[in-house]
Design an enzyme around this catalytic site. Sequence first.
Site, PDB file in Angstrom:
ATOM      1  N   ARG A  72      41.257  34.155  46.326  1.00  0.00           N
ATOM      2  CA  ARG A  72      41.531  35.040  45.196  1.00  0.00           C
ATOM      3  C   ARG A  72      42.899  35.692  45.382  1.00  0.00           C
ATOM      4  O   ARG A  72      43.354  35.926  46.487  1.00  0.00           O
ATOM      5  CB  ARG A  72      40.487  36.150  45.139  1.00  0.00           C
ATOM      6  CG  ARG A  72      39.171  35.636  44.644  1.00  0.00           C
ATOM      7  CD  ARG A  72      38.359  36.766  44.047  1.00  0.00           C
ATOM      8  NE  ARG A  72      36.948  36.358  44.068  1.00  0.00           N
ATOM      9  CZ  ARG A  72      36.006  37.018  44.706  1.00  0.00           C
ATOM     10  NH1 ARG A  72      36.271  38.134  45.335  1.00  0.00           N
ATOM     11  NH2 ARG A  72      34.763  36.572  44.682  1.00  0.00           N
ATOM     12  N   ILE A 126      32.667  24.580  37.100  1.00  0.00           N
ATOM     13  CA  ILE A 126      31.339  23.962  37.016  1.00  0.00           C
ATOM     14  C   ILE A 126      30.618  24.481  35.788  1.00  0.00           C
ATOM     15  O   ILE A 126      29.662  23.875  35.337  1.00  0.00           O
ATOM     16  CB  ILE A 126      30.490  24.220  38.280  1.00  0.00           C
ATOM     17  CG1 ILE A 126      30.228  25.705  38.490  1.00  0.00           C
ATOM     18  CG2 ILE A 126      31.119  23.613  39.517  1.00  0.00           C
ATOM     19  CD1 ILE A 126      29.053  25.955  39.435  1.00  0.00           C
ATOM     20  N   ASP A 127      31.053  25.604  35.232  1.00  0.00           N
ATOM     21  CA  ASP A 127      30.347  26.211  34.102  1.00  0.00           C
ATOM     22  C   ASP A 127      30.628  25.535  32.773  1.00  0.00           C
ATOM     23  O   ASP A 127      29.931  25.796  31.793  1.00  0.00           O
ATOM     24  CB  ASP A 127      30.737  27.696  33.990  1.00  0.00           C
ATOM     25  CG  ASP A 127      30.203  28.510  35.144  1.00  0.00           C
ATOM     26  OD1 ASP A 127      29.274  28.033  35.825  1.00  0.00           O
ATOM     27  OD2 ASP A 127      30.715  29.618  35.371  1.00  0.00           O
ATOM     28  N   VAL A 273      24.704  25.991  46.292  1.00  0.00           N
ATOM     29  CA  VAL A 273      24.426  24.558  46.434  1.00  0.00           C
ATOM     30  C   VAL A 273      24.974  23.782  45.242  1.00  0.00           C
ATOM     31  O   VAL A 273      25.366  22.620  45.357  1.00  0.00           O
ATOM     32  CB  VAL A 273      22.904  24.328  46.581  1.00  0.00           C
ATOM     33  CG1 VAL A 273      22.582  22.854  46.679  1.00  0.00           C
ATOM     34  CG2 VAL A 273      22.369  25.059  47.801  1.00  0.00           C
TER      35      VAL A 273
END
Lengths: 341, 341, 341, 341
Positions: A72, A126-127, A273
């Site tokens: 970040r 991933i969203d 995961v």
Amino acid sequence: MRIGVLTAGGDCPGLNAVIRSVVHRALVGHGDEVIGFEDGFKGLLDGHYRPLDLNNVSGILARGGTILGSARLERDRLREAAENCGELTERYGIDALIPIGGEGTLTAARMLSDAGMPVVGVPKTIDNDISGTDRTFGFDTAVGVATEAIDRLKTTAESHQRVMVVEVMGRHAGWIALESGMAGGAHGICLPERPFEVDSLVKMVEERFARGKKFAVICVAEGARPAEGSMPYEKGLVDQFGHERFTGIGTRLAIELETRLGKEARPVILGHVQRGGTPTAYDRVLATRFGWHAVEAAHRQDFGNMTALRGTDITMVPLAEAVTELKTVPDERMYEAESVF
Amino acid sequence: MRIGVLTAGGDCPGLNAVIRSVVHRALVGHGDEVIGFEDGFKGLLDGHYRPLDLNNVSGILARGGTILGSARLERDRLREAAENCGELTERYGIDALIPIGGEGTLTAARMLSDAGMPVVGVPKTIDNDISGTDRTFGFDTAVGVATEAIDRLKTTAESHQRVMVVEVMGRHAGWIALESGMAGGAHGICLPERPFEVDSLVKMVEERFARGKKFAVICVAEGARPAEGSMPYEKGLVDQFGHERFTGIGTRLAIELETRLGKEARPVILGHVQRGGTPTAYDRVLATRFGWHAVEAAHRQDFGNMTALRGTDITMVPLAEAVTELKTVPDERMYEAESVF
Amino acid sequence: MRIGVLTAGGDCPGLNAVIRSVVHRALVGHGDEVIGFEDGFKGLLDGHYRPLDLNNVSGILARGGTILGSARLERDRLREAAENCGELTERYGIDALIPIGGEGTLTAARMLSDAGMPVVGVPKTIDNDISGTDRTFGFDTAVGVATEAIDRLKTTAESHQRVMVVEVMGRHAGWIALESGMAGGAHGICLPERPFEVDSLVKMVEERFARGKKFAVICVAEGARPAEGSMPYEKGLVDQFGHERFTGIGTRLAIELETRLGKEARPVILGHVQRGGTPTAYDRVLATRFGWHAVEAAHRQDFGNMTALRGTDITMVPLAEAVTELKTVPDERMYEAESVF
Amino acid sequence: MRIGVLTAGGDCPGLNAVIRSVVHRALVGHGDEVIGFEDGFKGLLDGHYRPLDLNNVSGILARGGTILGSARLERDRLREAAENCGELTERYGIDALIPIGGEGTLTAARMLSDAGMPVVGVPKTIDNDISGTDRTFGFDTAVGVATEAIDRLKTTAESHQRVMVVEVMGRHAGWIALESGMAGGAHGICLPERPFEVDSLVKMVEERFARGKKFAVICVAEGARPAEGSMPYEKGLVDQFGHERFTGIGTRLAIELETRLGKEARPVILGHVQRGGTPTAYDRVLATRFGWHAVEAAHRQDFGNMTALRGTDITMVPLAEAVTELKTVPDERMYEAESVF
């Protein structure tokens, strides 16, 4: 041409596939040089980078994580980068920067681009909630991991007459919950896009039990919220200092359902995961295509844009368009899925 | 409404997911009745069918194969069906027929539709070669199986200095070879769309060995063909009666490479493993959406069309459009993949 | 011969494989009849059972859960069963009862056996903690699921510099944690058999970071406990009523490590995912062999024993021996694994 | 202590896990040095080796293949090694050599040991046919790959009414065919240990079709052979030069069954896919334990033996015992499996 590449933001299966593809295309296709900045924009600001050749990216196509690391960066330092971006570009001698990242990264990329840096973005989440692209790599892998978990939970729920609440990722958009819920055949799906009525979930489970289907699997996005008044005593769990810790909606919903139904309800929180490990074939192909097209865009001087999937094509979309609003699950998709509450 | 459903043609992961979705949407969403014809159009002609309720489709979402069975039908009998399609529709009292199948099935569906039967097609092929839709279900699963095989072969090829030739499905279109080759990082990809020069493959492998990368994995579609004169002695293997048997291009190419390179080359023919078993999450979602939209189309009297994926939407496409020409791999995609020969 | 079979206790991949094997061997090998009691001993007491033929067990070899269902039974009702076991045996006309279950079930089986019922036990536990057998089916699947999770977490921990705490099943014995920790290459493993020093874990992680390996994965059995005084403020999380809920050692340890290390630590609680779904090939073979040998034992009138794996052989072991003490992880195995704390 | 390690023979999932474990135990546990010879015994003879430290073995636990490479060595050169083994031991300054390999490698290891070299063997074979150990690593992975293929083929065979012949590895011992056949529920299993009657297979398939089960899956080891006279016209397929090529028993059996049954029969030859890629958790644990115990044996001066699994323990077994005869499938195991022909 000399190209800089960096990965920023949370982990996402396919990051290494993009890096590999950028290096392959640049070196083999164009005879370019590529340098990789370490730990995202931090490496760019702090001068941590290394040259990337074919050996560096050998064997990483199917590997999770990112060989460049990620970290970040505070907003202040990003502003610093934008202010000095001419100097930075010159310092590294790069003709193009390819930052691979999510909404935050693309916003930063836009700042740098607006400040004059030659930037080609590659969207990553991933969203699946970045506007301007049909899909992002990493999403298919996350859905696959969640679906496999639901598959496993379903047989155990069925033979042991249990209610299972699976919490999957998706803070602001419910794509993972929607698609893994559909793929796994979840009986209830809860999304951030639509506050859910706990009563309706309770009723659905009770009707299932009444029909002899004495189990249920509910797939809930971490960002899903109950409708106001629907879960009156809802509170997270607190540690010895009174701080709420690690208790998302999945845990709270399981407690609520167990209390109201008088039946065993168990939460399963898939967590990180979903973010790691080998990407699916779909994600590797998409990531590889994104990397290839990013290099081509750089050679066309097509800056200020990011790669995007539209139908079966990879196109370029203005960074501005990508970061103005999140791509959330539209009503039609919820309607189609039938089990969204 | 009374809806008939049937599955025809070769196996494809996701068939059961479509059947389940049709039954769910029709029964729960509309209060319809659904009957399933057995063994494809054969069941329609011969009167083999059974009613389908929610119990019949319970637990089949993730299962390979088709609970309705499938079988080839002779062209003559299909013509017979087309000629009697008014009678057939009446006999079963169906208001819509949803045939799920590949090019042959959709062509038959079009014949029946042209003859007046209320038909909504659902396209199906692991080969992904049907025009009018971005993707077909089953393809993602096939690519996944092939990619996993390439992943496994790569480590063994590398540590044991071998050339591996993996033959994947794709008689007329090379989508599986293209995407599994890209996802697996194959060093050579051969497609039906472009005759390959064996010399170029030989050269590529020799250069790899010269660079110290003493192995190679080549992914070849079953329909790929060498350029004329490129594999002069090429012949299949013959049995004791002189009939060529089970020896596709993969086996022949491995023999050729072994001969020319003087290095061990081994063929791996994945065959029907690519067609069966649990569909991936992607294929389950696509199949479920196709089933849902097929029922909606039937209720809109939107006949003579098939479901199709366009971008992120499911739309309806005329059957005529779908069956006029195969969707093959375009040059740009080969160029992008870099390792297509 | 007429054989009764039942499954009791928690879910375990391979239960259906045992049922199928019992039915196959009994019907095909011996011409027996088989009946299945529903929901464990409850079905035996309440008269809920059904005949099982080859069709009933078709296609269940690879399916998770149990087609016979399972449920807890109160101790009182078990005593009732023992007291009436002559009557029960006669009522169903069974010549042998094959209960498949864990420690509780085998203890019940022993009671019934002592009371005169012809019983052949089949041990079942994903925890692998039943004495008298080298391994139990279900364990390999659970270890596989946990290992895959650790694999995924490792890449994400590495590229994002995180500490991950994975909590796996194992209340009294740490076999799953030991083997998945070894297979996944966890940097720390905590077992119920040995209270762990939090200080040592903290030191290990700090040394890793100091060496430049800025991540760690710790695999902790749900039954692991910190050494006294080692985690002084340790408390679970509590809900609004002050009840501790769903916060096992994994969550607490992650909180503790985050606090002491000043680095992000994330818990992942795998939960019931380890119990369900398709069994591995290993578990299917072991379960099938257990079923086969249980039927053979019944035909030899070899009652009061359970099936057991010893080396490569299936032998019979007295139920008494199996239930006297748990099989826990011995010191040598911890020593071997090197990362047990 | 200074330890040499090498891998020889065919590929086997778990080789890297042994290497990693040897290095970890030796360096961390004992403060030893480890060197790795490249390409098996060739590296030992030709002086190709490199020191191995923790970084070299980082991240290889789950990776297929072997980082040390492997190659065949001619018998003559092995004799040369044996004759000079004192000189070799001295040249490299090694106090122990740990060769990891199959029957051939262990035979070579025994020669060197007899000639005075301090050798600790580690057995390796996916075929599981080495005497003296209950199991070898690699076997579980191979069985898993074969079982997954059978799972996939079964659904497609069933819905499309086909006979599928799956050829799996196992030249001299049928362990892979036995266990994957059992785990996958194959209807017929053919092993090298027992010549099979084609007539019996034909009858079994015909009876299945007569009973309405219109499909069959047959699992055949590559070393299986038909009983004399059972497949009269049996011949392999030949290339244009009359040489038999790549046509094992699986292909020939499928041709034979198709001819006799008049039904479609398809061969699937899994080949090298069984040898490569990520090892299962079981194989990683076994490989890791073997490596650990090999180092311990070296420190105990326990030479001339190999590591072996006996029950749940790792013990040492004389190399002589391991290589005198293959461990084949005993009659009891075939009887138990029920479908061995």
